[in-house]
Design an enzyme around this catalytic site. Structure first.
Site, PDB file in Angstrom:
ATOM      1  N   THR A   1       4.327   2.565   5.707  1.00 40.62           N
ATOM      2  CA  THR A   1       2.936   2.112   5.787  1.00 40.62           C
ATOM      3  C   THR A   1       2.190   3.035   6.734  1.00 40.62           C
ATOM      4  O   THR A   1       2.750   3.472   7.737  1.00 40.62           O
ATOM      5  CB  THR A   1       2.811   0.653   6.303  1.00 40.62           C
ATOM      6  OG1 THR A   1       1.449   0.407   6.708  1.00 40.62           O
ATOM      7  CG2 THR A   1       3.700   0.363   7.506  1.00 40.62           C
TER       8      THR A   1
ATOM      9  N   ASP B   1       4.631  -4.812   6.012  1.00 40.98           N
ATOM     10  CA  ASP B   1       4.772  -6.227   6.341  1.00 40.98           C
ATOM     11  C   ASP B   1       4.991  -7.143   5.114  1.00 40.98           C
ATOM     12  O   ASP B   1       5.955  -7.910   5.057  1.00 40.98           O
ATOM     13  CB  ASP B   1       3.487  -6.621   7.092  1.00 40.98           C
ATOM     14  CG  ASP B   1       3.488  -8.067   7.482  1.00 40.98           C
ATOM     15  OD1 ASP B   1       4.486  -8.487   8.071  1.00 40.98           O
ATOM     16  OD2 ASP B   1       2.499  -8.764   7.198  1.00 40.98           O
TER      17      ASP B   1
ATOM     18  N   ARG C   1      -6.366  -3.077   9.103  1.00 44.43           N
ATOM     19  CA  ARG C   1      -6.937  -4.416   8.950  1.00 44.43           C
ATOM     20  C   ARG C   1      -6.579  -5.283  10.157  1.00 44.43           C
ATOM     21  O   ARG C   1      -7.388  -6.022  10.663  1.00 44.43           O
ATOM     22  CB  ARG C   1      -6.366  -5.028   7.667  1.00 44.43           C
ATOM     23  CG  ARG C   1      -7.242  -6.022   7.004  1.00 44.43           C
ATOM     24  CD  ARG C   1      -6.752  -6.424   5.642  1.00 44.43           C
ATOM     25  NE  ARG C   1      -5.428  -5.951   5.289  1.00 44.43           N
ATOM     26  CZ  ARG C   1      -5.021  -5.719   4.045  1.00 44.43           C
ATOM     27  NH1 ARG C   1      -5.849  -5.912   3.052  1.00 44.43           N
ATOM     28  NH2 ARG C   1      -3.793  -5.327   3.798  1.00 44.43           N
TER      29      ARG C   1
ATOM     30  N   ARG D   1       0.620  -4.866  -5.064  1.00 44.54           N
ATOM     31  CA  ARG D   1       0.627  -6.016  -4.159  1.00 44.54           C
ATOM     32  C   ARG D   1       0.772  -7.216  -5.095  1.00 44.54           C
ATOM     33  O   ARG D   1      -0.183  -7.602  -5.761  1.00 44.54           O
ATOM     34  CB  ARG D   1      -0.679  -6.097  -3.376  1.00 44.54           C
ATOM     35  CG  ARG D   1      -0.927  -4.885  -2.459  1.00 44.54           C
ATOM     36  CD  ARG D   1      -2.046  -5.186  -1.489  1.00 44.54           C
ATOM     37  NE  ARG D   1      -2.533  -4.000  -0.811  1.00 44.54           N
ATOM     38  CZ  ARG D   1      -1.977  -3.480   0.300  1.00 44.54           C
ATOM     39  NH1 ARG D   1      -0.911  -4.023   0.819  1.00 44.54           N
ATOM     40  NH2 ARG D   1      -2.509  -2.423   0.871  1.00 44.54           N
TER      41      ARG D   1
ATOM     42  N   ASP E   1      -0.073   2.137   8.637  1.00 45.30           N
ATOM     43  CA  ASP E   1      -0.621   1.364   9.764  1.00 45.30           C
ATOM     44  C   ASP E   1       0.190   1.423  11.059  1.00 45.30           C
ATOM     45  O   ASP E   1      -0.318   1.084  12.125  1.00 45.30           O
ATOM     46  CB  ASP E   1      -0.777  -0.104   9.360  1.00 45.30           C
ATOM     47  CG  ASP E   1      -1.876  -0.297   8.341  1.00 45.30           C
ATOM     48  OD1 ASP E   1      -2.754   0.567   8.238  1.00 45.30           O
ATOM     49  OD2 ASP E   1      -1.853  -1.332   7.635  1.00 45.30           O
TER      50      ASP E   1
ATOM     51  N   ASP F   1       2.386  -0.590  12.110  1.00 41.38           N
ATOM     52  CA  ASP F   1       2.353  -1.909  12.761  1.00 41.38           C
ATOM     53  C   ASP F   1       3.645  -2.700  12.585  1.00 41.38           C
ATOM     54  O   ASP F   1       3.619  -3.929  12.527  1.00 41.38           O
ATOM     55  CB  ASP F   1       1.156  -2.712  12.232  1.00 41.38           C
ATOM     56  CG  ASP F   1       1.200  -2.898  10.722  1.00 41.38           C
ATOM     57  OD1 ASP F   1       2.037  -2.239  10.058  1.00 41.38           O
ATOM     58  OD2 ASP F   1       0.399  -3.700  10.204  1.00 41.38           O
TER      59      ASP F   1
ATOM     60  N   GLY G   1       0.836  -1.211   0.000  1.00 43.91           N
ATOM     61  CA  GLY G   1       0.000   0.000   0.000  1.00 43.91           C
ATOM     62  C   GLY G   1       0.864   1.252   0.000  1.00 43.91           C
ATOM     63  O   GLY G   1       1.867   1.313   0.699  1.00 43.91           O
TER      64      GLY G   1
END
Ligand code: F6P
Length: 323
Positions: A126, A103, A172, A72, A128, A130, A11
């Site tokens: 990213t 990731d 997500r 992706r 996110d 994460d 992304g």
């Protein structure tokens, strides 16, 4: 080392361009040839390479998205695809890679490096946040600012119409955007994948607020919440508690776009430069991150597999301040 390549994958995130710029200019500063790989791992398989010079990254620090484009790639997850990518990289004489992504990107980088023997360095890009090994990922701060700007606007309508809004944000598997964006926007409730959501508890809070004449409410729902996204949670709540006029807003991909904040531009510049200089010094298969405002390096595999804990104290504070 004479020739390196830079790639953005997964992304897109605001600040990826600032990171590409840092990699290209750091490489050129150290007399390297720098190649841009277009369309992420898809482009690597197809040999979609672009020689980069200093001018090719002019005027991009302020732009969202990625000038190299991204993808992706499911082909890269196959033996055939990754072997083709290795062949393309070797034929082009690429001796090292800087992979910018999250990731999935690091999973691919690890496998690619293991099979090819070509050193890869990562920069965490990213929204996110994460990834283990960095306090902040590139793009996260910009996404948070997009979220609070959107929720501030929604709150105007919520307050004017005395409504209950369920606002879905991205994430997500991770609730960082929801938790920090929710606290920043003063949300009454924040639902994240890392903690279990109890619908009857949520309804109890809404009833208490209703009794206190709370006329409008904002509930932030991370898209990966275990009770479902915002539409699903709204449906479950409305079944049992129907006092408020209710609306659902999904902020969606607006969170991924836009001009990066100053924080993200500086972060991307620091991590892009650090990853490139580390590659030149012979380091490999590490991700550059920022911990306590210092650049640190974490093994790629650890950065992606190690679970990142949400800030328990922030959860406590958000509950305390939203009563
Ligand atoms: O990984 C970043 C992310 O923005 C997630 O938060 C979200 O679930 C996902 O990407 C959406 O991906 P896509 O744009 O491929 O639908």
């Amino acid at each position: 080392m004479k020739k390196i390549a830079v790639i953005t994958s997964g992304g897109d995130a605001p600040g990826m361009n600032a990171c590409i710029r840092a990699v290209v200019r750091t490489g050129i500063f150290h007399n390297l040839e720098v190649i841009g790989v277009r369309r992420g791992y898809e482009g690597l398989i197809d040999g979609d390479f672009l020689p980069m010079d200093s001018h090719s990254v002019s005027n991009i620090i302020q732009r969202g998205g990625t000038i190299l484009k991204t993808s992706r790639s499911s082909r890269f997850m196959t033996g055939e695809g990754i072997n083709k990518a290795i062949e393309m990289a070797k034929n082009a004489g690429i001796e090292g890679f800087i992979m910018i992504g999250g990731d999935g990107t690091f999973k691919g980088a690890n496998e690619f490096s293991r099979l090819s023997g070509i050193p890869c360095m990562g920069a965490p890009g990213t929204i996110d946040n994460d990834l283990y090994g960095t306090d902040f990922t590139i793009g996260y701060d910009t996404a948070l600012n997009t979220v609070i700007n959107a929720v501030d606007k929604i709150r105007d309508t919520a307050a004017s119409h005395s409504r209950l809004f369920f606002v879905e944000v991205m994430g997500r598997d991770a609730g960082f955007i929801a938790l920090n964006g929710g606290v920043g926007a003063g949300a009454e409730e924040i639902l994240i994948p890392e903690t279990s959501t109890d619908i009857s508890e949520l309804i109890k809070h809404l009833e208490e607020g209703w009794k206190r004449h709370k006329s409008s409410v904002i509930i932030i729902v991370a898209e990966g919440d275990k009770e479902g996204g915002a539409f699903e949670v709204a449906r479950k709540v409305k079944e049992k508690f129907n006092h408020y006029d209710t609306r659902v807003t999904v902020i969606g991909h607006m969170q991924r776009g836009g001009s990066p904040t100053c924080f993200d531009r500086v972060l991307a510049s620091r991590l892009g430069a650090a990853a490139t200089e580390a590659l030149i010094q012979g380091k490999k298969n590490l991700v550059a991150g920022l911990v306590h405002n210092q650049v640190v390096f974490t093994p790629i595999d650890k950065a992606r597999k190690h679970k990142v804990d949400v800030n328990e104290d922030l959860i406590r504070i958000s509950r305390m301040l939203s009563t």
